[in-house]
Design a protein around this motif. Structure first.
Motif, PDB file in Angstrom:
ATOM      1  N   MET A   1      53.235   0.871 -23.049  1.00 35.65           N
ATOM      2  CA  MET A   1      53.248   1.746 -21.890  1.00 35.65           C
ATOM      3  C   MET A   1      53.302   0.887 -20.623  1.00 35.65           C
ATOM      4  O   MET A   1      52.526  -0.041 -20.455  1.00 35.65           O
ATOM      5  CB  MET A   1      51.987   2.619 -21.907  1.00 35.65           C
ATOM      6  CG  MET A   1      51.938   3.580 -20.781  1.00 35.65           C
ATOM      7  SD  MET A   1      50.486   4.616 -21.063  1.00 35.65           S
ATOM      8  CE  MET A   1      50.647   5.711 -19.745  1.00 35.65           C
ATOM      9  N   ILE A   2      54.195   1.215 -19.739  1.00 34.84           N
ATOM     10  CA  ILE A   2      54.361   0.469 -18.502  1.00 34.84           C
ATOM     11  C   ILE A   2      53.587   1.184 -17.399  1.00 34.84           C
ATOM     12  O   ILE A   2      53.725   2.386 -17.202  1.00 34.84           O
ATOM     13  CB  ILE A   2      55.853   0.366 -18.125  1.00 34.84           C
ATOM     14  CG1 ILE A   2      56.606  -0.387 -19.219  1.00 34.84           C
ATOM     15  CG2 ILE A   2      56.006  -0.319 -16.780  1.00 34.84           C
ATOM     16  CD1 ILE A   2      58.092  -0.400 -19.007  1.00 34.84           C
ATOM     17  N   HIS A   3      52.770   0.416 -16.726  1.00 34.86           N
ATOM     18  CA  HIS A   3      51.956   0.976 -15.654  1.00 34.86           C
ATOM     19  C   HIS A   3      52.486   0.437 -14.330  1.00 34.86           C
ATOM     20  O   HIS A   3      52.449  -0.755 -14.058  1.00 34.86           O
ATOM     21  CB  HIS A   3      50.484   0.585 -15.842  1.00 34.86           C
ATOM     22  CG  HIS A   3      49.587   1.205 -14.826  1.00 34.86           C
ATOM     23  ND1 HIS A   3      49.311   0.616 -13.616  1.00 34.86           N
ATOM     24  CD2 HIS A   3      48.905   2.377 -14.831  1.00 34.86           C
ATOM     25  CE1 HIS A   3      48.503   1.378 -12.918  1.00 34.86           C
ATOM     26  NE2 HIS A   3      48.227   2.463 -13.649  1.00 34.86           N
ATOM     27  N   ASN A   4      52.955   1.317 -13.472  1.00 31.57           N
ATOM     28  CA  ASN A   4      53.448   0.915 -12.157  1.00 31.57           C
ATOM     29  C   ASN A   4      52.330   1.030 -11.136  1.00 31.57           C
ATOM     30  O   ASN A   4      51.752   2.096 -10.965  1.00 31.57           O
ATOM     31  CB  ASN A   4      54.618   1.799 -11.725  1.00 31.57           C
ATOM     32  CG  ASN A   4      55.841   1.569 -12.572  1.00 31.57           C
ATOM     33  OD1 ASN A   4      56.034   0.478 -13.079  1.00 31.57           O
ATOM     34  ND2 ASN A   4      56.671   2.599 -12.715  1.00 31.57           N
ATOM     35  N   GLU A   5      52.055  -0.089 -10.455  1.00 35.59           N
ATOM     36  CA  GLU A   5      51.033  -0.063  -9.421  1.00 35.59           C
ATOM     37  C   GLU A   5      51.658   0.435  -8.119  1.00 35.59           C
ATOM     38  O   GLU A   5      52.767   0.049  -7.781  1.00 35.59           O
ATOM     39  CB  GLU A   5      50.464  -1.462  -9.204  1.00 35.59           C
ATOM     40  CG  GLU A   5      49.693  -1.979 -10.393  1.00 35.59           C
ATOM     41  CD  GLU A   5      49.075  -3.341 -10.103  1.00 35.59           C
ATOM     42  OE1 GLU A   5      48.973  -3.704  -8.916  1.00 35.59           O
ATOM     43  OE2 GLU A   5      48.710  -4.010 -11.068  1.00 35.59           O
ATOM     44  N   PRO A   6      50.968   1.303  -7.412  1.00 33.53           N
ATOM     45  CA  PRO A   6      51.513   1.778  -6.134  1.00 33.53           C
ATOM     46  C   PRO A   6      51.570   0.634  -5.127  1.00 33.53           C
ATOM     47  O   PRO A   6      50.611  -0.106  -4.960  1.00 33.53           O
ATOM     48  CB  PRO A   6      50.544   2.860  -5.698  1.00 33.53           C
ATOM     49  CG  PRO A   6      49.282   2.583  -6.435  1.00 33.53           C
ATOM     50  CD  PRO A   6      49.677   1.895  -7.721  1.00 33.53           C
ATOM     51  N   LYS A   7      52.690   0.493  -4.484  1.00 27.13           N
ATOM     52  CA  LYS A   7      52.858  -0.559  -3.488  1.00 27.13           C
ATOM     53  C   LYS A   7      52.538   0.017  -2.102  1.00 27.13           C
ATOM     54  O   LYS A   7      52.832   1.182  -1.835  1.00 27.13           O
ATOM     55  CB  LYS A   7      54.297  -1.086  -3.499  1.00 27.13           C
ATOM     56  CG  LYS A   7      54.642  -1.799  -4.782  1.00 27.13           C
ATOM     57  CD  LYS A   7      56.057  -2.335  -4.722  1.00 27.13           C
ATOM     58  CE  LYS A   7      56.400  -3.062  -6.010  1.00 27.13           C
ATOM     59  NZ  LYS A   7      57.759  -3.581  -5.997  1.00 27.13           N
ATOM     60  N   PRO A   8      51.956  -0.797  -1.238  1.00 24.58           N
ATOM     61  CA  PRO A   8      51.685  -0.306   0.119  1.00 24.58           C
ATOM     62  C   PRO A   8      52.997  -0.024   0.839  1.00 24.58           C
ATOM     63  O   PRO A   8      54.010  -0.668   0.609  1.00 24.58           O
ATOM     64  CB  PRO A   8      50.906  -1.435   0.780  1.00 24.58           C
ATOM     65  CG  PRO A   8      51.189  -2.648  -0.033  1.00 24.58           C
ATOM     66  CD  PRO A   8      51.495  -2.165  -1.426  1.00 24.58           C
ATOM     67  N   SER A   9      52.950   0.942   1.735  1.00 23.28           N
ATOM     68  CA  SER A   9      54.171   1.364   2.419  1.00 23.28           C
ATOM     69  C   SER A   9      54.641   0.349   3.454  1.00 23.28           C
ATOM     70  O   SER A   9      55.772   0.416   3.902  1.00 23.28           O
ATOM     71  CB  SER A   9      53.961   2.724   3.083  1.00 23.28           C
ATOM     72  OG  SER A   9      52.940   2.619   4.055  1.00 23.28           O
ATOM     73  N   GLY A  10      53.788  -0.578   3.862  1.00 19.27           N
ATOM     74  CA  GLY A  10      54.189  -1.614   4.798  1.00 19.27           C
ATOM     75  C   GLY A  10      54.167  -1.173   6.244  1.00 19.27           C
ATOM     76  O   GLY A  10      54.994  -1.593   7.032  1.00 19.27           O
ATOM     77  N   PHE A  11      53.231  -0.336   6.618  1.00 22.79           N
ATOM     78  CA  PHE A  11      53.151   0.130   8.000  1.00 22.79           C
ATOM     79  C   PHE A  11      52.249  -0.772   8.838  1.00 22.79           C
ATOM     80  O   PHE A  11      52.161  -0.594  10.048  1.00 22.79           O
ATOM     81  CB  PHE A  11      52.661   1.575   8.066  1.00 22.79           C
ATOM     82  CG  PHE A  11      51.214   1.736   7.699  1.00 22.79           C
ATOM     83  CD1 PHE A  11      50.233   1.725   8.676  1.00 22.79           C
ATOM     84  CD2 PHE A  11      50.831   1.923   6.383  1.00 22.79           C
ATOM     85  CE1 PHE A  11      48.899   1.870   8.335  1.00 22.79           C
ATOM     86  CE2 PHE A  11      49.507   2.070   6.034  1.00 22.79           C
ATOM     87  CZ  PHE A  11      48.538   2.040   7.017  1.00 22.79           C
ATOM     88  N   ALA A  12      51.594  -1.743   8.240  1.00 24.41           N
ATOM     89  CA  ALA A  12      50.657  -2.594   8.980  1.00 24.41           C
ATOM     90  C   ALA A  12      51.390  -3.479   9.977  1.00 24.41           C
ATOM     91  O   ALA A  12      50.950  -3.637  11.109  1.00 24.41           O
ATOM     92  CB  ALA A  12      49.836  -3.445   8.014  1.00 24.41           C
ATOM     93  N   PHE A  13      52.519  -4.069   9.582  1.00 23.25           N
ATOM     94  CA  PHE A  13      53.243  -4.965  10.489  1.00 23.25           C
ATOM     95  C   PHE A  13      53.758  -4.242  11.729  1.00 23.25           C
ATOM     96  O   PHE A  13      53.531  -4.714  12.846  1.00 23.25           O
ATOM     97  CB  PHE A  13      54.380  -5.669   9.750  1.00 23.25           C
ATOM     98  CG  PHE A  13      55.191  -6.565  10.635  1.00 23.25           C
ATOM     99  CD1 PHE A  13      54.658  -7.748  11.115  1.00 23.25           C
ATOM    100  CD2 PHE A  13      56.472  -6.217  11.009  1.00 23.25           C
ATOM    101  CE1 PHE A  13      55.390  -8.575  11.944  1.00 23.25           C
ATOM    102  CE2 PHE A  13      57.210  -7.032  11.830  1.00 23.25           C
ATOM    103  CZ  PHE A  13      56.674  -8.215  12.292  1.00 23.25           C
ATOM    104  N   PRO A  14      54.444  -3.102  11.589  1.00 20.67           N
ATOM    105  CA  PRO A  14      54.877  -2.403  12.810  1.00 20.67           C
ATOM    106  C   PRO A  14      53.709  -1.952  13.685  1.00 20.67           C
ATOM    107  O   PRO A  14      53.809  -1.978  14.912  1.00 20.67           O
ATOM    108  CB  PRO A  14      55.652  -1.189  12.288  1.00 20.67           C
ATOM    109  CG  PRO A  14      56.076  -1.571  10.926  1.00 20.67           C
ATOM    110  CD  PRO A  14      55.004  -2.470  10.401  1.00 20.67           C
ATOM    111  N   LEU A  15      52.605  -1.556  13.065  1.00 17.57           N
ATOM    112  CA  LEU A  15      51.441  -1.124  13.836  1.00 17.57           C
ATOM    113  C   LEU A  15      50.871  -2.283  14.641  1.00 17.57           C
ATOM    114  O   LEU A  15      50.559  -2.132  15.823  1.00 17.57           O
ATOM    115  CB  LEU A  15      50.377  -0.548  12.898  1.00 17.57           C
ATOM    116  CG  LEU A  15      49.106  -0.036  13.555  1.00 17.57           C
ATOM    117  CD1 LEU A  15      49.430   1.142  14.462  1.00 17.57           C
ATOM    118  CD2 LEU A  15      48.091   0.366  12.510  1.00 17.57           C
TER     119      LEU A  15
END
Length: 50
Positions: A1-15
């Motif tokens: 079974m493959i478990h995909n980890e949720p990746k952060p959306s990457g809003f920290a850099f623009p903020l």
């Protein structure tokens, strides 16, 4: 079974970038607040009659 980890959306850099730009603008305004340049207004010597 493959478990995909949720990746952060990457809003920290623009903020962070927006916050840095806002801080730079505030510092620039604060530095120029005390310096009021002399305003020059052009006034014609004689008014032209129409």
């Amino acid at each position: 079974m493959i478990h995909n980890e949720p990746k952060p959306s990457g809003f920290a850099f623009p903020l962070i970038l927006v916050l840095v730009v806002m801080a730079a603008m505030i510092c620039g305004l604060a530095m120029t607040a005390g310096h009021t340049p002399a305003t020059r207004v052009w006034v014609p010597a004689t008014s032209a009659a129409l």
